[in-house]
Design a protein around this motif. Structure first.
Motif, PDB file in Angstrom:
ATOM      1  N   LEU A  38       0.891  -1.157   0.000  1.00 19.70           N
ATOM      2  CA  LEU A  38       0.000   0.000   0.000  1.00 19.70           C
ATOM      3  C   LEU A  38       0.922   1.196   0.000  1.00 19.70           C
ATOM      4  O   LEU A  38       1.807   1.297   0.855  1.00 19.70           O
ATOM      5  N   GLN A  39       0.746   2.070  -0.972  1.00 17.06           N
ATOM      6  CA  GLN A  39       1.656   3.197  -1.096  1.00 17.06           C
ATOM      7  C   GLN A  39       0.912   4.471  -1.415  1.00 17.06           C
ATOM      8  O   GLN A  39      -0.089   4.461  -2.134  1.00 17.06           O
ATOM      9  N   VAL A  40       1.432   5.558  -0.869  1.00 14.82           N
ATOM     10  CA  VAL A  40       0.976   6.900  -1.195  1.00 14.82           C
ATOM     11  C   VAL A  40       2.183   7.626  -1.763  1.00 14.82           C
ATOM     12  O   VAL A  40       3.255   7.609  -1.163  1.00 14.82           O
ATOM     13  N   ILE A  41       2.008   8.240  -2.929  1.00 19.24           N
ATOM     14  CA  ILE A  41       3.061   9.071  -3.493  1.00 19.24           C
ATOM     15  C   ILE A  41       2.476  10.449  -3.754  1.00 19.24           C
ATOM     16  O   ILE A  41       1.306  10.582  -4.137  1.00 19.24           O
ATOM     17  N   GLU A  42       3.280  11.480  -3.528  1.00 25.24           N
ATOM     18  CA  GLU A  42       2.803  12.838  -3.727  1.00 25.24           C
ATOM     19  C   GLU A  42       3.909  13.683  -4.351  1.00 25.24           C
ATOM     20  O   GLU A  42       5.094  13.426  -4.131  1.00 25.24           O
ATOM     21  N   GLY A  43       3.495  14.643  -5.137  1.00 23.07           N
ATOM     22  CA  GLY A  43       4.420  15.529  -5.824  1.00 23.07           C
ATOM     23  C   GLY A  43       3.713  16.178  -6.998  1.00 23.07           C
ATOM     24  O   GLY A  43       2.480  16.225  -7.058  1.00 23.07           O
ATOM     25  N   ARG A  44       4.512  16.643  -7.953  1.00 20.67           N
ATOM     26  CA  ARG A  44       3.921  17.221  -9.167  1.00 20.67           C
ATOM     27  C   ARG A  44       3.239  16.105  -9.961  1.00 20.67           C
ATOM     28  O   ARG A  44       3.740  14.976 -10.011  1.00 20.67           O
ATOM     29  N   LEU A  45       2.113  16.429 -10.563  1.00 17.23           N
ATOM     30  CA  LEU A  45       1.309  15.415 -11.259  1.00 17.23           C
ATOM     31  C   LEU A  45       2.098  14.632 -12.313  1.00 17.23           C
ATOM     32  O   LEU A  45       2.027  13.396 -12.323  1.00 17.23           O
ATOM     33  N   PRO A  46       2.888  15.276 -13.184  1.00 16.92           N
ATOM     34  CA  PRO A  46       3.628  14.474 -14.170  1.00 16.92           C
ATOM     35  C   PRO A  46       4.597  13.483 -13.514  1.00 16.92           C
ATOM     36  O   PRO A  46       4.773  12.362 -14.010  1.00 16.92           O
ATOM     37  N   ASP A  47       5.200  13.885 -12.404  1.00 15.72           N
ATOM     38  CA  ASP A  47       6.169  13.018 -11.727  1.00 15.72           C
ATOM     39  C   ASP A  47       5.496  11.822 -11.063  1.00 15.72           C
ATOM     40  O   ASP A  47       5.984  10.691 -11.168  1.00 15.72           O
ATOM     41  N   ILE A  48       4.367  12.046 -10.387  1.00 16.12           N
ATOM     42  CA  ILE A  48       3.730  10.902  -9.719  1.00 16.12           C
ATOM     43  C   ILE A  48       3.029   9.995 -10.728  1.00 16.12           C
ATOM     44  O   ILE A  48       2.970   8.787 -10.523  1.00 16.12           O
TER      45      ILE A  48
END
Length: 136
Positions: free
Chosen positions: A48-58
């Protein structure tokens, strides 16, 4: 503008803890370069993972994960815009259940890691994941 993706996947059979540690090491290195932060929880069966950042990067990161043969049945649980990072500067915080790890250990660690999350729905998703293993 920041975005966040939360996903769940099943680990391929035979994935070892050293494989997971290698995934984490590479993820942390890549995430620092692209400005992605987040949390990864692995319970010996699922990620289970959450990633956050700029939309193109995630989006690019999520697509790499989706085609990675170490993951099966990758399901995007949510995607949303966020005002500020919810995982601070964690290149990838993690909790990996090792052979000696118990369900109580997982629950306690995930509760601690998510204590300050501002979004109650995300906090509940992560905490429920930890508790499912304990009920199994």
């Amino acid at each position: 503008m920041l975005h966040q993706i939360t996903y769940i996947s099943t680990a391929r059979p035979g994935l070892s803890l050293s494989d997971v540690e290698a995934i984490l090491a590479r993820s942390r290195r890549n995430n620092r370069q692209t400005g992605i932060t987040g949390l990864l929880i692995f319970d010996k069966v699922r990620f289970l993972q959450v990633i956050e950042g700029r939309l193109p990067d995630i989006e690019a990161t999520f697509l790499r994960i989706a085609v990675d043969p170490r993951h099966r049945a990758v399901v995007r649980l949510s995607q949303r815009q966020i005002d500020a990072r919810e995982f601070g500067q964690w290149a990838m915080a993690s909790h990996v259940v090792d052979e000696a790890g118990s369900a109580a250990d997982l629950v306690g660690q995930v509760d601690a890691l998510t204590e300050t999350l501002p979004d109650p729905n995300l906090r509940a998703t992560l905490r429920s994941f930890a508790r499912i293993r304990g009920a199994a």
